[in-house]
Design a protein around this motif. Sequence first.
Motif, PDB file in Angstrom:
ATOM      1  N   MET A 198       7.104  23.640 -14.160  1.00  0.00           N
ATOM      2  CA  MET A 198       8.590  23.409 -14.170  1.00  0.00           C
ATOM      3  C   MET A 198       9.009  22.357 -14.930  1.00  0.00           C
ATOM      4  N   PRO A 199       9.142  22.401 -16.231  1.00  0.00           N
ATOM      5  CA  PRO A 199       9.424  21.120 -16.918  1.00  0.00           C
ATOM      6  C   PRO A 199      10.756  20.545 -16.416  1.00  0.00           C
ATOM      7  N   ALA A 200      11.750  21.234 -16.083  1.00  0.00           N
ATOM      8  CA  ALA A 200      13.112  20.675 -15.502  1.00  0.00           C
ATOM      9  C   ALA A 200      12.690  19.696 -14.186  1.00  0.00           C
ATOM     10  N   VAL A 201      11.934  20.307 -13.136  1.00  0.00           N
ATOM     11  CA  VAL A 201      11.663  19.677 -12.250  1.00  0.00           C
ATOM     12  C   VAL A 201      10.806  18.487 -12.510  1.00  0.00           C
ATOM     13  N   ALA A 202       9.913  18.667 -13.473  1.00  0.00           N
ATOM     14  CA  ALA A 202       8.962  17.486 -13.703  1.00  0.00           C
ATOM     15  C   ALA A 202       9.944  16.297 -14.404  1.00  0.00           C
ATOM     16  N   ILE A 203      10.719  16.735 -15.008  1.00  0.00           N
ATOM     17  CA  ILE A 203      11.704  15.596 -15.659  1.00  0.00           C
ATOM     18  C   ILE A 203      12.458  14.909 -14.514  1.00  0.00           C
ATOM     19  N   LEU A 204      12.924  15.712 -13.514  1.00  0.00           N
ATOM     20  CA  LEU A 204      13.671  15.140 -12.390  1.00  0.00           C
ATOM     21  C   LEU A 204      12.731  14.287 -11.392  1.00  0.00           C
ATOM     22  N   THR A 205      11.403  14.826 -11.368  1.00  0.00           N
ATOM     23  CA  THR A 205      10.321  13.900 -10.457  1.00  0.00           C
ATOM     24  C   THR A 205      10.016  12.743 -11.287  1.00  0.00           C
ATOM     25  N   ALA A 206      10.032  12.644 -12.737  1.00  0.00           N
ATOM     26  CA  ALA A 206       9.817  11.390 -13.485  1.00  0.00           C
ATOM     27  C   ALA A 206      10.901  10.344 -13.219  1.00  0.00           C
ATOM     28  N   THR A 207      12.015  10.961 -13.213  1.00  0.00           N
ATOM     29  CA  THR A 207      13.320  10.169 -13.040  1.00  0.00           C
ATOM     30  C   THR A 207      13.177   9.474 -11.668  1.00  0.00           C
ATOM     31  N   VAL A 208      12.823  10.203 -10.656  1.00  0.00           N
ATOM     32  CA  VAL A 208      12.658   9.621  -9.401  1.00  0.00           C
ATOM     33  C   VAL A 208      11.363   8.607  -9.486  1.00  0.00           C
TER      34      VAL A 208
ATOM     35  N   THR B  51       0.816  -1.214   0.154  1.00  0.00           N
ATOM     36  CA  THR B  51      -0.030   0.089   0.051  1.00  0.00           C
ATOM     37  C   THR B  51       0.705   1.500  -0.080  1.00  0.00           C
ATOM     38  N   ALA B  52       1.909   1.345   0.749  1.00  0.00           N
ATOM     39  CA  ALA B  52       2.767   2.439   0.956  1.00  0.00           C
ATOM     40  C   ALA B  52       3.623   2.774  -0.312  1.00  0.00           C
ATOM     41  N   GLY B  53       3.894   1.613  -1.015  1.00  0.00           N
ATOM     42  CA  GLY B  53       4.620   1.797  -2.148  1.00  0.00           C
ATOM     43  C   GLY B  53       3.555   2.204  -3.524  1.00  0.00           C
ATOM     44  N   HIS B  54       2.482   1.831  -3.276  1.00  0.00           N
ATOM     45  CA  HIS B  54       1.719   2.229  -4.533  1.00  0.00           C
ATOM     46  C   HIS B  54       1.105   3.650  -4.237  1.00  0.00           C
ATOM     47  N   LEU B  55       0.979   4.183  -2.926  1.00  0.00           N
ATOM     48  CA  LEU B  55       0.614   5.396  -2.778  1.00  0.00           C
ATOM     49  C   LEU B  55       1.808   6.276  -3.144  1.00  0.00           C
ATOM     50  N   LEU B  56       3.065   6.082  -2.677  1.00  0.00           N
ATOM     51  CA  LEU B  56       4.090   6.786  -3.110  1.00  0.00           C
ATOM     52  C   LEU B  56       4.075   6.926  -4.670  1.00  0.00           C
ATOM     53  N   ILE B  57       4.007   6.217  -5.296  1.00  0.00           N
ATOM     54  CA  ILE B  57       4.108   5.982  -6.856  1.00  0.00           C
ATOM     55  C   ILE B  57       3.010   7.086  -7.441  1.00  0.00           C
ATOM     56  N   GLN B  58       1.757   6.881  -6.901  1.00  0.00           N
ATOM     57  CA  GLN B  58       0.651   7.861  -7.220  1.00  0.00           C
ATOM     58  C   GLN B  58       0.975   9.020  -7.086  1.00  0.00           C
ATOM     59  N   LEU B  59       1.588   9.426  -5.748  1.00  0.00           N
ATOM     60  CA  LEU B  59       1.708  10.866  -5.331  1.00  0.00           C
ATOM     61  C   LEU B  59       3.002  11.438  -6.298  1.00  0.00           C
ATOM     62  N   ILE B  60       3.852  10.801  -6.503  1.00  0.00           N
ATOM     63  CA  ILE B  60       5.003  11.285  -7.145  1.00  0.00           C
ATOM     64  C   ILE B  60       4.597  11.546  -8.701  1.00  0.00           C
ATOM     65  N   ALA B  61       3.869  10.567  -9.283  1.00  0.00           N
ATOM     66  CA  ALA B  61       3.164  10.568 -10.536  1.00  0.00           C
ATOM     67  C   ALA B  61       2.220  11.732 -10.874  1.00  0.00           C
ATOM     68  N   THR B  62       1.406  12.102  -9.923  1.00  0.00           N
ATOM     69  CA  THR B  62       0.514  13.127  -9.673  1.00  0.00           C
ATOM     70  C   THR B  62       1.575  14.681  -9.883  1.00  0.00           C
ATOM     71  N   ALA B  63       2.521  14.525  -9.045  1.00  0.00           N
ATOM     72  CA  ALA B  63       3.346  15.726  -8.909  1.00  0.00           C
ATOM     73  C   ALA B  63       4.081  16.059 -10.285  1.00  0.00           C
ATOM     74  N   ALA B  64       4.481  15.118 -10.986  1.00  0.00           N
ATOM     75  CA  ALA B  64       5.342  15.000 -12.240  1.00  0.00           C
ATOM     76  C   ALA B  64       4.282  15.517 -13.191  1.00  0.00           C
TER      77      ALA B  64
END
Length: 227
Positions: free
Chosen positions: A186-196, A166-179
């Motif tokens: 901020m495209p540069a930050v979005a690319i960095l977020t997508a890498t994470v 559950t924690a892993g799925h939630l974290l993936i969804q949170l970071i994907a939403t942020a990207a």
Amino acid sequence: MMLNFFDQFMSPAHLGIPLMALALTLPWILFPSPSTRWLNNRLITLQGWFINRFTQQLLIPLNLAGHKWATILTSLMLFLITLNMLGLLPYTFTPTTQLSLNLGFAIPLWLATVLIGVRNQPTAALGHLLPEGTPTLLIPTLIIIETVSLLIRPIALGVRLTANLTAGHLLIQLIATAAFVLLPLMPAVAILTATVLFLLTLLEVAVAMIQAYVFVLLLSLYLQENI
């Protein structure tokens, strides 16, 4: 309208019919069946090698009496790892994020190990509740503590598997939403977020495999204590 992040963990239904049975049956359909030919293809050969290696590792700490459980434990391992891995695909549902399902796996199997110990070696099974050399005044307290620790084992098994997935799925969804939100701003930050997000997805694949292995490994250790 912002959807609830926990909606992804709701049991899917179509026309009011729960699809949990389909989600539990699908992994078995995906496994290739051995053929009657002299030489199998690469997929079946790799599958057989993996099952043999895992069974060997599983039986190392077990006595000969515990080898009867090899089929059950290996099947459970393959079932859990397939459910966990399929749940990482888009538009899918992970049944092992449901605590009721995990407890349904953990409680009967744990209870079976306890009953085997009580039937085959009742003195040793009851002796686990009281460590040797305990002072007389601490005997009632230690018996209560050991009994609680024994009864909490299946709950810990189910909660560990549920919480990690559950924690892993939630974290993936949170970071994907942020990207997605940061992409036009901020495209540069979005690319960095997508890498994470990509690295986190690889980590979640490892977690899905490791948690299935830990679940079965702990069951085998509980079995070893009672045989």
